[in-house]
Design an enzyme around this catalytic site. Structure first.
Site, PDB file in Angstrom:
ATOM      1  N   SER A 190       0.837  -1.208   0.000  1.00  0.00           N
ATOM      2  CA  SER A 190       0.000   0.000   0.000  1.00  0.00           C
ATOM      3  C   SER A 190       0.864   1.246   0.000  1.00  0.00           C
ATOM      4  O   SER A 190       2.021   1.204   0.447  1.00  0.00           O
ATOM      5  CB  SER A 190      -0.875   0.000   1.263  1.00  0.00           C
ATOM      6  OG  SER A 190      -1.533   1.236   1.424  1.00  0.00           O
ATOM      7  N   TYR A 203      -1.944  -0.993  10.639  1.00  0.00           N
ATOM      8  CA  TYR A 203      -2.076  -1.375   9.225  1.00  0.00           C
ATOM      9  C   TYR A 203      -0.862  -0.932   8.409  1.00  0.00           C
ATOM     10  O   TYR A 203      -0.288  -1.722   7.644  1.00  0.00           O
ATOM     11  CB  TYR A 203      -3.353  -0.749   8.657  1.00  0.00           C
ATOM     12  CG  TYR A 203      -3.550  -0.953   7.177  1.00  0.00           C
ATOM     13  CD1 TYR A 203      -4.091  -2.139   6.676  1.00  0.00           C
ATOM     14  CD2 TYR A 203      -3.208   0.049   6.257  1.00  0.00           C
ATOM     15  CE1 TYR A 203      -4.277  -2.321   5.309  1.00  0.00           C
ATOM     16  CE2 TYR A 203      -3.392  -0.129   4.895  1.00  0.00           C
ATOM     17  CZ  TYR A 203      -3.936  -1.316   4.425  1.00  0.00           C
ATOM     18  OH  TYR A 203      -4.110  -1.486   3.068  1.00  0.00           O
TER      19      TYR A 203
HETATM   20  P1  NAD Z   1     -11.732  -5.779   0.155  1.00  0.00           P
HETATM   21  O1  NAD Z   1     -12.447  -5.626   1.432  1.00  0.00           O
HETATM   22  O2  NAD Z   1     -12.537  -5.903  -1.061  1.00  0.00           O
HETATM   23  O3  NAD Z   1     -10.744  -7.026   0.202  1.00  0.00           O
HETATM   24  C1  NAD Z   1     -10.113  -7.471   1.360  1.00  0.00           C
HETATM   25  C2  NAD Z   1     -10.417  -8.950   1.476  1.00  0.00           C
HETATM   26  O4  NAD Z   1      -9.598  -9.500   2.504  1.00  0.00           O
HETATM   27  C3  NAD Z   1     -11.841  -9.276   1.872  1.00  0.00           C
HETATM   28  O5  NAD Z   1     -12.682  -9.374   0.757  1.00  0.00           O
HETATM   29  C4  NAD Z   1     -11.692 -10.605   2.580  1.00  0.00           C
HETATM   30  O6  NAD Z   1     -12.024 -11.660   1.725  1.00  0.00           O
HETATM   31  C5  NAD Z   1     -10.208 -10.690   2.906  1.00  0.00           C
HETATM   32  N1  NAD Z   1     -10.026 -10.911   4.331  1.00  0.00           N
HETATM   33  C6  NAD Z   1      -9.932  -9.997   5.326  1.00  0.00           C
HETATM   34  N2  NAD Z   1      -9.775 -10.622   6.512  1.00  0.00           N
HETATM   35  C7  NAD Z   1      -9.771 -11.953   6.238  1.00  0.00           C
HETATM   36  C8  NAD Z   1      -9.643 -13.116   7.047  1.00  0.00           C
HETATM   37  N3  NAD Z   1      -9.467 -13.050   8.374  1.00  0.00           N
HETATM   38  N4  NAD Z   1      -9.723 -14.325   6.430  1.00  0.00           N
HETATM   39  C9  NAD Z   1      -9.895 -14.426   5.083  1.00  0.00           C
HETATM   40  N5  NAD Z   1     -10.008 -13.354   4.270  1.00  0.00           N
HETATM   41  C10 NAD Z   1      -9.931 -12.141   4.864  1.00  0.00           C
HETATM   42  O7  NAD Z   1     -10.735  -4.538   0.046  1.00  0.00           O
HETATM   43  P2  NAD Z   1      -9.512  -4.193  -0.931  1.00  0.00           P
HETATM   44  O8  NAD Z   1      -9.303  -2.764  -0.727  1.00  0.00           O
HETATM   45  O9  NAD Z   1      -9.735  -4.718  -2.270  1.00  0.00           O
HETATM   46  O10 NAD Z   1      -8.313  -4.936  -0.244  1.00  0.00           O
HETATM   47  C11 NAD Z   1      -7.422  -5.808  -0.922  1.00  0.00           C
HETATM   48  C12 NAD Z   1      -5.996  -5.510  -0.532  1.00  0.00           C
HETATM   49  O11 NAD Z   1      -5.661  -4.206  -1.009  1.00  0.00           O
HETATM   50  C13 NAD Z   1      -5.738  -5.488   0.964  1.00  0.00           C
HETATM   51  O12 NAD Z   1      -4.505  -6.130   1.225  1.00  0.00           O
HETATM   52  C14 NAD Z   1      -5.606  -4.006   1.266  1.00  0.00           C
HETATM   53  O13 NAD Z   1      -4.795  -3.780   2.390  1.00  0.00           O
HETATM   54  C15 NAD Z   1      -4.972  -3.512  -0.001  1.00  0.00           C
HETATM   55  N6  NAD Z   1      -5.069  -2.075  -0.235  1.00  0.00           N
HETATM   56  C16 NAD Z   1      -6.283  -1.477  -0.391  1.00  0.00           C
HETATM   57  C17 NAD Z   1      -6.322  -0.104  -0.599  1.00  0.00           C
HETATM   58  C18 NAD Z   1      -7.628   0.626  -0.774  1.00  0.00           C
HETATM   59  O14 NAD Z   1      -7.636   1.851  -0.785  1.00  0.00           O
HETATM   60  N7  NAD Z   1      -8.746  -0.047  -0.930  1.00  0.00           N
HETATM   61  C19 NAD Z   1      -5.151   0.642  -0.658  1.00  0.00           C
HETATM   62  C20 NAD Z   1      -3.934  -0.003  -0.495  1.00  0.00           C
HETATM   63  C21 NAD Z   1      -3.911  -1.369  -0.282  1.00  0.00           C
END
Ligand code: NAD
Ligand code: MG
Length: 298
Positions: A190, A203
């Site tokens: 991230s 985080y």
């Molecule tokens: P999202 O909520 O769609 O995806 C996160 C997923 O993590 C969930 O759908 C879930 O299936 C899984 N998860 C969480 N806890 C879990 C557990 N205990 N067991 C099994 N699965 C679990 O959100 P996203 O933003 O698409 O996140 C995906 C990745 O992107 C993450 O690693 C997040 O940190 C990273 N990210 C997101 C952003 C943003 O702005 N959305 C920015 C930087 C990084």
């Protein structure tokens, strides 16, 4: 298909119709309930055979960035195993349907990433169900804001590390013995790894760890022909953000501080994962590909 990922567009105006809104869902949240809807590339991602015959495992594949990546991988010709929480079955079923429409296999493997047994099993079931594994995307993650370290819950701190870091380690450790030369591992870090928010102490720390893990492991596995890289998203509209990923008052202006002046959509991340998964990135190793709307990174 009116537009696809190759359509010449002004990135400032792209997605002008999807503006962030205050809203709240309990963890883990559902794409089905996200308002406004995020773009996962359902109507736009066009595959050109870049991952034909490949076998991928993606964690957090039911929604957001992982789901957009799953759709793109399938349309590029890869079979996809999806990891997600049992509470996310509705989202996962929809994505699995889109994957199958692409003429490839979707393997649904729900469970909790905080369990070492589930993580090991996930790899074994993927190898068994898909007949192998050559793309691993560690993408599942937990992000819950906390404004004061004296009230940052010990269990939350542990959960954030277990989900974002320990699970990546357990899954990768179990996967490597199955990965043939040419395979790729892609971790999701991230912008928070370099530009941490004051309310995401736990985080942001996990995301810096993921960068270091990626760069160390990349050197270790390169001689075996296995490439390890990372993608570092900026502010992207996903369920993660409305399940206390941000303080509620920050949601309405989410992404406005990027040089593009807007948040990104999961569909804008998928091509980065496709590039790193495909042999076209054969000399790209230990790299963090930033997809963040223009925020400077080291
Ligand atoms: P999202 O909520 O769609 O995806 C996160 C997923 O993590 C969930 O759908 C879930 O299936 C899984 N998860 C969480 N806890 C879990 C557990 N205990 N067991 C099994 N699965 C679990 O959100 P996203 O933003 O698409 O996140 C995906 C990745 O992107 C993450 O690693 C997040 O940190 C990273 N990210 C997101 C952003 C943003 O702005 N959305 C920015 C930087 C990084
Ligand atoms: Mg989800």
């Amino acid at each position: 298909m009116a537009r696809d990922q190759y359509t010449f567009t002004n990135p400032v105006e792209l997605y002008a119709e999807i503006t962030p809104k205050k809203g709240h869902q309990p963890e883990p949240g559902l794409d089905a309930d996200l308002d406004p809807k995020a773009d996962l590339g359902e109507d736009t991602y066009r595959g050109t055979g870049r991952l034909k015959g490949r076998k991928a495992l993606i964690t957090g594949a039911d929604s957001g960035i992982g789901a957009a990546t799953a759709i793109a991988f399938a349309r590029e010709g890869a079979d996809v195993a999806l990891s997600y929480l049992p509470a996310e079955e509705e989202d996962a079923a929809r994505i699995a349907g889109i994957i199958e429409e692409a003429g490839v296999t979707a393997l649904r493997l729900p469970g909790d990433l905080r369990s070492k047994d589930y993580c090991r099993d996930l790899v074994a079931k993927t190898v068994e169900g898909l007949g192998g594994l050559d793309i691993l995307v560690n993408n599942g993650g937990k992000q819950v804001y906390s404004e004061d370290i004296t009230t940052l819950d010990d269990d939350q701190f542990d959960d954030t590390f277990t989900t974002n870091v320990d699970a990546m380690f357990w899954i990768t450790k179990a996967a490597v013995p199955h990965l043939v030369p040419g395979s790729t591992i892609i971790n999701t870090t991230s912008i928070q790894a370099y530009s941490p928010s004051e309310f995401l102490v736990d985080y942001a720390s996990t995301k810096a760890t993921i960068n270091a893990f990626t760069k160390a492991l990349a050197q270790q596995l390169a001689p075996k022909g296995i490439r390890v890289n990372a993608v570092a998203p900026g502010p992207i509209w996903t369920p993660l953000q409305v399940t206390d990923g941000q303080p509620p008052e920050k949601l309405e202006e989410f992404g406005e501080d990027t040089p593009l002046g807007r948040m990104g959509q999961p569909a804008e991340l998928a091509p980065a994962y496709v590039f790193l998964a495909s042999p076209e990135s054969s000399f790209v190793i230990g790299e963090t590909l930033n997809v963040n709307g223009g925020k400077p990174t080291p």
